[in-house]
Design a protein around this motif. Structure first.
Motif, short mmCIF file in Angstrom:
data_model
loop_
_atom_site.label_atom_id
_atom_site.label_comp_id
_atom_site.label_asym_id
_atom_site.label_seq_id
_atom_site.Cartn_x
_atom_site.Cartn_y
_atom_site.Cartn_z
N VAL A 58 0.83 -1.20 0.00
CA VAL A 58 0.00 0.00 0.00
C VAL A 58 0.87 1.26 0.00
CG1 VAL A 58 -1.60 1.37 1.41
CG2 VAL A 58 -2.00 -1.08 1.06
N PHE A 59 1.91 1.26 0.81
CA PHE A 59 2.84 2.39 0.86
C PHE A 59 3.38 2.70 -0.55
CE2 PHE A 59 7.23 3.88 0.90
CZ PHE A 59 7.17 5.00 1.73
N ALA A 60 3.82 1.66 -1.25
CA ALA A 60 4.41 1.84 -2.58
C ALA A 60 3.39 2.36 -3.59
CB ALA A 60 5.02 0.52 -3.06
N MET A 61 2.17 1.79 -3.57
CA MET A 61 1.17 2.17 -4.56
C MET A 61 0.68 3.61 -4.35
SD MET A 61 -1.13 -1.19 -5.27
CE MET A 61 -1.71 -0.43 -6.77
N ILE A 62 0.48 4.01 -3.10
CA ILE A 62 0.03 5.37 -2.82
C ILE A 62 1.14 6.37 -3.13
CG2 ILE A 62 -0.72 6.95 -1.00
CD1 ILE A 62 -2.85 5.02 -1.92
N ALA A 63 2.39 6.03 -2.81
CA ALA A 63 3.52 6.91 -3.11
C ALA A 63 3.62 7.13 -4.62
CB ALA A 63 4.82 6.30 -2.59
N TYR A 64 3.42 6.08 -5.40
CA TYR A 64 3.46 6.19 -6.86
C TYR A 64 2.31 7.06 -7.37
CZ TYR A 64 2.55 5.01 -11.71
OH TYR A 64 2.27 5.09 -13.04
N THR A 65 1.10 6.84 -6.84
CA THR A 65 -0.07 7.60 -7.30
C THR A 65 0.10 9.08 -7.06
OG1 THR A 65 -1.53 5.71 -6.85
CG2 THR A 65 -2.57 7.87 -7.03
N VAL A 66 0.52 9.46 -5.84
CA VAL A 66 0.68 10.87 -5.50
C VAL A 66 1.82 11.51 -6.29
CG1 VAL A 66 1.27 12.48 -3.62
CG2 VAL A 66 -0.33 10.61 -3.21
#
Length: 425
Positions: A199-207
Motif C-alpha cells: 500500500v505504501f508503494a502504490m500510494i507513493a506512486y499515485t501521489v
C-alpha cells in the motif's frame, strides 16, 4: 511474543502505510514514481491467489448445496438484492451530482491524445449477446490463465453440481478442494502481512505521478462522488438492518481491513480473500460466502454504477448540456444493463462511461477530463463495490435462514469484540 502483542492490527498498519505513502510521494516524487514495481508485485501476489481460491471454494459451496434448485434460489435472491442496490446507487449518484453541480465552472484543457483515446473508447460498444456467449468458456484452462472470473464461475457451477451428484466419489473432490482452500487462506495470510508495504508503494506512486495540485480543479467531483458513496453505504446499511434486525454497521467493522485494502489498492481482487474470511467469522455459512461473493464481484458493482451515473452527468455539466429528468432516467436504465459484469472487461468502466456519453450526444472529450483523477475515483468505487457485496452476502444468508440474529451477534462479539481478528493474525 510480547512485542507482537504490542504491534498495531493489520488495518492500522495498512492505514499507516497509506498515510506515509502519500507523504513520501508528495515530498519525494522522483523516488515515489520508482516504487510502482513494489506495488505491482504485491497486487500480482494477490492475483495469484484468486483463481485457486475462488475455484476451490465455489466447488465446496456448490457441492455442499447439492442441486440446481437451491443454487437457483440463492442466485435468484442475490439478483433481487443486486438490482435493488444498483438502482439506489444510480439514483443517488444522479441526485448528488444534480445538487452539487461539480462540472459547473470546470475548465480543463484536453490534449489531442487524450481526446483521441476517449473518442476511440466511445465507439466501442458492449454487445450483450456476445457478452453472454463470452461467459461460456471454450477452454477452461485458458480461462484460468486469463483470470476470467465469469468463465471460471460458470464452469465451477456446473462442475460443483456434477460433483454433488456422483456420490461418495465426489466427497474426495470436495475434500481436496477444502484442503486447497485452507491452504490458499494460509497463503493469503502470508501475502497480507506484506500489505502495508504494498500500500505504501502504490500510494507513493499515485501521489508522485498525478500530484495533489492537479486534483484541485476536480476536487468537487471527488468530494461529490465520495459523499454520494458514503450516503449510499449508510442507506444500504440502514435498510439491511431494518430488514434483518441485525446491526449491519457491525459488518463494516468486521470487514474494515478488506475495505481499507480495496481503497488503498483500488483492487476488488486484493480485498476478496480477506473479506470472505471475515464474513465466515461473522457466522455466514461457507457455501453462501463462496457463491455470493464471487458472483457479486462480477454482477454487483454498486460503486461502479454510482460512479458511472455521476461521470455522465459531470460531463454534461462541463459542456453546459442540460439533461431532462426523462433523459437521466434513460441513462439509469442504460447503465443498469451496461455495467453488469464489467469487472471482467479490461478498462470497461472507462468504456461504459464513454459509450454512454456518446449515446446521449455528449462530447467524448469530456471522458478524458476525468482520466486525471480516475485513480482516486477508482479507490472510492472499488471500496463501495466490496462493501456492497459483503452486505449482499449477509442478506442472502438471512433470507435463506442460514444466519440468525443470535448467531450473527454471538459471532461478532466473540471474534471482533472480545478477541479482535486483526490482532490475532
Amino acid at each position: 511474543m510480547k512485542l507482537r502483542k504490542k504491534l498495531p492490527g493489520l488495518s492500522t498498519q495498512i492505514l499507516i502505510g497509506l498515510i506515509l505513502g502519500a507523504a513520501f510521494g508528495y515530498f519525494f516524487p522522483e523516488i515515489g514514481k520508482n516504487l510502482k514495481p513494489v506495488g505491482d508485485g504485491f497486487i500480482r501476489m494477490i492475483k495469484m491467489i484468486i483463481v485457486p481460491l475462488i475455484f476451490s471454494t465455489l466447488i465446496m459451496g456448490i457441492a455442499g448445496t447439492g442441486d440446481f434448485k437451491k443454487l437457483g434460489r440463492l442466485g435468484g435472491k442475490a439478483i433481487i438484492w443486486f438490482e435493488l442496490a444498483t438502482t439506489v446507487a444510480l439514483a443517488i449518484g444522479l441526485i448528488v451530482i444534480n445538487l452539487a453541480h461539480p462540472g459547473v465552472g470546470v475548465n480543463i484543457p484536453v490534449t489531442a491524445d487524450a481526446g483521441a483515446k476517449a473518442a476511440e473508447a466511445a465507439h466501442k460498444t458492449i454487445n450483450m449477446v456476445d457478452y453472454v456467449l463470452h461467459i461460456i468458456p471454450t477452454n477452461i484452462v485458458d480461462a484460468f490463465a486469463r483470470n476470467d472470473m465469469l468463465q471460471i464461475i460458470f464452469f465451477a457451477c456446473f462442475f460443483g453440481v456434477g460433483v454433488a451428484h456422483i456420490g461418495k466419489e465426489g466427497e474426495k473432490i470436495v475434500s481436496l478442494c477444502r484442503s486447497v482452500a485452507e491452504t490458499m487462506f494460509k497463503v493469503t495470510g502470508y501475502v497480507m502481512s506484506l500489505a502495508p508495504i504494498g500500500v505504501f508503494a502504490m500510494i507513493a506512486y499515485t501521489v508522485s505521478s498525478f500530484g495533489i495540485a492537479m486534483l484541485i480543479p476536480l476536487g468537487k467531483l471527488i468530494l461529490s462522488v465520495l459523499f454520494a458513496t458514503l450516503l449510499f453505504i449508510f442507506i444500504l446499511m440502514l435498510v439491511a438492518s431494518l430488514i434483518t434486525h441485525m446491526n449491519f454497521f457491525h459488518v463494516l467493522k468486521a470487514v474494515q481491513e478488506a475495505l481499507l485494502l480495496s481503497f488503498s489498492t483500488a483492487s476488488s481482487e486484493a480485498a476478496l480473500p480477506i473479506a470472505m474470511q471475515r464474513l465466515e467469522q461473522l457466522g455466514v455459512p461457507k457455501n453462501i460466502v463462496t457463491f455470493i461473493m464471487p458472483t457479486g464481484y462480477s454482477f454487483n458493482l454498486d460503486g461502479s454504477t454510482l460512479y458511472s451515473s455521476a461521470a455522465i452527468l459531470f460531463i454534461a455539466q462541463i459542456y453546459g448540456i442540460p439533461l431532462t429528468i426523462g433523459q437521466q432516467i434513460l441513462i439509469m436504465l442504460t447503465l443498469m444493463l451496461s455495467t453488469k459484469g464489467i469487472a471482467g472487461v479490461p478498462g470497461a468502466g472507462f468504456i461504459v462511461v464513454a459509450a454512454t456519453a456518446t449515446a446521449f450526444n455528449l462530447p467524448a472529450d469530456g471522458v478524458a477530463i476525468i482520466l486525471g483523477i480516475d485513480r482516486i475515483l477508482d479507490m472510492i468505487r472499488t471500496t463501495c463495490n466490496v462493501c456492497g457485496n459483503c452486505v449482499a452476502t449477509v442478506i442472502v444468508a438471512f433470507w435463506e435462514k442460514e444466519l440468525t440474529k443470535e448467531t450473527f451477534d454471538k459471532s461478532y462479539t466473540e471474534n471482533f469484540q472480545l478477541n479482535p481478528i486483526s490482532k490475532i493474525h
